[in-house]
Structures are given as C-alpha cells and as structure tokens.
Enzyme design. Structure first.
Site, mmCIF file in Angstrom:
data_model
loop_
_atom_site.group_PDB
_atom_site.id
_atom_site.type_symbol
_atom_site.label_atom_id
_atom_site.label_comp_id
_atom_site.label_asym_id
_atom_site.label_seq_id
_atom_site.Cartn_x
_atom_site.Cartn_y
_atom_site.Cartn_z
ATOM 1 N N TRP A 176 37.384 34.821 45.359
ATOM 2 C CA TRP A 176 38.214 36.035 45.358
ATOM 3 C C TRP A 176 37.574 37.141 44.550
ATOM 4 O O TRP A 176 37.603 38.308 44.945
ATOM 5 C CB TRP A 176 39.631 35.719 44.873
ATOM 6 C CG TRP A 176 40.289 34.699 45.749
ATOM 7 C CD1 TRP A 176 40.682 33.435 45.389
ATOM 8 C CD2 TRP A 176 40.591 34.823 47.152
ATOM 9 N NE1 TRP A 176 41.214 32.789 46.480
ATOM 10 C CE2 TRP A 176 41.174 33.609 47.568
ATOM 11 C CE3 TRP A 176 40.438 35.849 48.085
ATOM 12 C CZ2 TRP A 176 41.599 33.384 48.885
ATOM 13 C CZ3 TRP A 176 40.855 35.635 49.394
ATOM 14 C CH2 TRP A 176 41.430 34.412 49.780
ATOM 15 N N ASP A 235 43.567 40.269 39.239
ATOM 16 C CA ASP A 235 44.139 39.604 40.411
ATOM 17 C C ASP A 235 44.925 38.405 39.887
ATOM 18 O O ASP A 235 44.350 37.441 39.397
ATOM 19 C CB ASP A 235 43.006 39.166 41.345
ATOM 20 C CG ASP A 235 43.495 38.376 42.558
ATOM 21 O OD1 ASP A 235 44.691 38.047 42.638
ATOM 22 O OD2 ASP A 235 42.652 38.089 43.433
ATOM 23 N N LYS A 282 51.882 32.716 46.783
ATOM 24 C CA LYS A 282 51.577 31.563 45.948
ATOM 25 C C LYS A 282 52.762 31.229 45.028
ATOM 26 O O LYS A 282 53.152 30.088 44.923
ATOM 27 C CB LYS A 282 50.322 31.823 45.093
ATOM 28 C CG LYS A 282 49.139 32.414 45.867
ATOM 29 C CD LYS A 282 48.323 31.390 46.608
ATOM 30 C CE LYS A 282 47.381 31.951 47.657
ATOM 31 N NZ LYS A 282 46.437 32.973 47.250
HETATM 32 C C1 LIG Z 1 45.241 33.779 47.965
HETATM 33 C C2 LIG Z 1 44.498 34.679 47.058
HETATM 34 C C3 LIG Z 1 44.029 35.942 47.471
HETATM 35 C C4 LIG Z 1 44.179 36.443 48.894
HETATM 36 O O1 LIG Z 1 45.456 36.820 49.156
HETATM 37 P P1 LIG Z 1 45.873 37.474 50.566
HETATM 38 O O2 LIG Z 1 47.281 37.885 50.313
HETATM 39 O O3 LIG Z 1 45.742 36.399 51.604
HETATM 40 O O4 LIG Z 1 44.972 38.608 50.837
HETATM 41 C C5 LIG Z 1 43.386 36.732 46.556
HETATM 42 N N1 LIG Z 1 43.195 36.316 45.295
HETATM 43 C C6 LIG Z 1 43.621 35.111 44.851
HETATM 44 C C7 LIG Z 1 43.393 34.713 43.438
HETATM 45 C C8 LIG Z 1 44.278 34.257 45.725
HETATM 46 O O5 LIG Z 1 44.707 33.048 45.300
#
Ligand SMILES: *Cc1c(COP(=O)(O)O)cnc(C)c1O
Length: 356
Positions: free
Chosen positions: A99, A166, A190
């Site tokens: 990511w 993030d 998540k």
């Molecule tokens: C799942 C995830 C993403 C991607 O998320 P999307 O909503 O599918 O774009 C980005 N960063 C982290 C840390 C993730 O776990």
C-alpha cells in the site's frame, strides 16, 4: 456451523451493525421507505451524515481545525487525491509494503518522491526505525497498519512536516493523538463499514497551498464546503459506519477496544510462539494487532494445505495468507470477538497435536 470470519477486507462487522443496516434497508426511521431509495439530501439521511461525523470527532477526540469527509473511491483514490491537494515540490514516504508503494507510485508525477526508508529487503516483515524525515518535504506519508504483512506502527510518531497516514486497517482500534497528524485516511471495509466508502480526516490549514489546478471532485475543499454532499455520497456504507460508531461508543470507546484488541492479539501470538509447527512472519516488536501472519515451520511446510482444510472444516473463514506472504493471515479487527480467536487457537492446537 458457526463461522469465524478472519477475512482481511471486506471483513467482519459487528452482528448488530449488520442487523441494523438490514433494518434500514427495509425501512428507515419508520418512514415506509428504504435508505436505498431516499434522497441523500433528505432529513433522514442528513441526520445519519451528521451523527457519523459527530461520532468520528467524539470517539477519536478530533481537535478543532480538522474536517471529516466521507468520499467514494476507497483508500486507493486517496493515493492521488492527497498529492493533488498537498504536494508542491517534495513528499517523503516510509515504504512498509504494497500500500505504501501504491501511494508512492501515484505521487511520482507531482514532484520529488523521497523514500526515507524501506523494509523491502526482508519482505516487509518489520517497520524501519532509523530514518530522517526531510524538513523541506510537503508531507511525510506512512501506512500505520500493513494489512498484508502484519506489521503495525502503534506509536503516533513525531514528524517535522505534516504527517499523512493510511489507517485503512487500524482506524478505531486504539486511541490516537490526532494532533500529530495532518491527514488520516482509509477505506472503510476493514474496521468500519461495507466497501465503497473512504474516510478522510484533514487539518484545514494544510489546504489551499498548492499552486496547481485541482479537479473539482479531487479537491478536499469542495467536499468540506458541501459537507461530503457535493455529489451523492455512498449512503449505505455511511449508514453502517454510523452503526459501527454507535456500537463502539456503547462498548466503551477506543480505550476499551484497544484492551480487547491487545488481549486477542496476545492470545494468538502466544499460541504461535509456543507452537512446534507454526511461526510468525513479522518481527515481534512490529507485530500488528489487526492482521496476524504466520506460516508452517519448514519441517511442516507440506502440511499447509491440510491445515487450511482442517481449519475450514472447523468454521475458520478467510485465514489464507496473502499471496505475497503465503501461509496464513488471521485478521482480528475490532468486531472480532475473543471467542473466535480462541476457536482458531483451539483449532491450531488440535491440528498440532494430531500432526506434530
Ligand atoms: C485495503 C487497504 C487499502 C486499499 O483500500 P481500497 O479501499 O480497496 O482502495 C489501502 N491501504 C491499506 C492499508 C489497506 O489495508
């Protein structure tokens, strides 16, 4: 048979949240209409949006001077939206996995991208510690929880430049000091809500400083001015997010959540550490409380498929590891009860007794 949902994302939500969302799909507030068929500008939905923003601010103790936004496009959209709004000349990144790499890649066209440190050398099994954040960067980007590799930054780090994080997979899992961050974002699927929603917490004073034209939809100011209603927001995931936040509040808030998350993670990591058969992949000091990654020790490697089947038969869902790590990954997000972690532990112990 009871299913124990260890999926990495989309992932487990509190049962109560799913039931209340289902009820709102049938009829919201006894209006005789479904949340799916009312205007996002209706009184009923405006109340949902207002409460969701208010609960975000309350539960995370967000200080004055920050805006909370709910947007489409997932966390991945933010990989480009952030540079559009904050990147003038130079941005710095901590490379802790897939990511972080995607965030870096999307930023490359905007100016100088600095990778201050990387754990790629050991397949991202640790979080780099000794790095210097350039004081002339526009911002410093981190991924607090590395969903794929099972590492996590549990400390709110001090940064001389605005810290951008993030937090897709660990938001609301512990109290955080928001004042140390310039911007926090994540996909909802998540720890918060169904897929299709992204949250952004941004310090207002950071905006409006870049010299480029920002497309309207990618400009945070557009969405701040319209209360995340510039266009039609993802109404159903926002409704579920509100129910998750109500559930979090009713269950003691983030301090209590952190306690439970520590207990769940300890239970599983202790089992792994005391096992003859399984071994964790992340270094101990950087282990994630949300995603527990483990593999078979080399001498038992041929039993991997057998354990997968054994666990599946016992109701364990979604424990297959990400293809870039292999083995197993148990995602034990906020909504996962410790009873389910215990069920996995029992399953691991039983399999080991039979086969080791
Ligand atoms: C799942 C995830 C993403 C991607 O998320 P999307 O909503 O599918 O774009 C980005 N960063 C982290 C840390 C993730 O776990």
């Amino acid at each position: 048979m009871k299913k124990h949902n260890f999926n990495a994302g989309p992932s487990i939500l509190a049962r109560e949240v799913i039931e209340k969302t289902a009820a709102a799909v049938l009829d919201i507030n006894n209006s005789g209409l479904s949340i799916l068929e009312i205007s996002h500008r209706s009184k009923d939905f405006q109340a949902v949006m207002d409460e969701t923003v208010a609960l975000f601010k309350e539960l995370l103790a967000i200080p004055e001077g920050y805006s909370v936004l709910f947007l489409g496009g997932g966390a991945s959209m933010q990989f480009c939206m952030i540079p559009f709004n904050l990147f003038e000349k130079k941005a710095a990144f901590l490379n802790t996995g897939v990511w972080a790499n995607k965030a870096m890649k999307e930023s490359k066209g905007f100016g100088e991208v600095i990778e201050v440190a990387s754990s790629k050398d050991l397949n991202y099994t640790y979080v780099p510690k000794d790095f210097v954040i350039p004081t002339d960067a526009d911002y410093f980007h981190i991924t607090t929880n590395n969903t794929i590799y099972g590492t996590e930054i549990l400390k709110d780090i001090d940064s001389p430049v605005p810290l951008v994080a993030d937090m897709s997979s660990d938001i609301f899992s512990r109290p955080i000091d928001i004042s140390k961050y310039g911007l926090i974002y994540g996909g909802a699927q998540k720890n918060l809500a169904p897929a299709g929603l992204c949250f952004v917490i941004v310090k207002d004073e950071l905006l409006g400083k870049v010299s480029r034209y920002i497309p309207t939809m990618l400009n945070y100011k557009t969405h701040i001015a319209e209360g995340s209603m510039f266009n039609t927001p993802p109404v159903l995931p926002i409704y579920s997010a509100m129910e998750t936040l109500r559930w979090l509040k009713a269950n003691g808030g983030l301090k209590e959540m952190e306690k439970k998350n520590i207990a769940k993670a300890e239970l599983l990591y202790n089992t792994i550490d005391n096992s003859k058969m399984f071994v964790g992949t992340a270094v101990k000091e950087d282990r994630s409380r949300m995603n527990v990654c483990f593999v078979m020790k080399p001498e038992y490697a041929q039993l991997e498929g057998d354990f997968q089947k054994f666990a599946q038969a016992a109701g364990m869902e979604g424990i297959k590891g990400h293809r870039s790590v292999g083995g197993f990954r148990a995602s034990i997000y906020n909504a996962m009860p410790i009873e389910s972690v215990q069920a996995l532990v029992d399953c691991m112990n039983a399999f080991e007794k039979q086969n080791a």
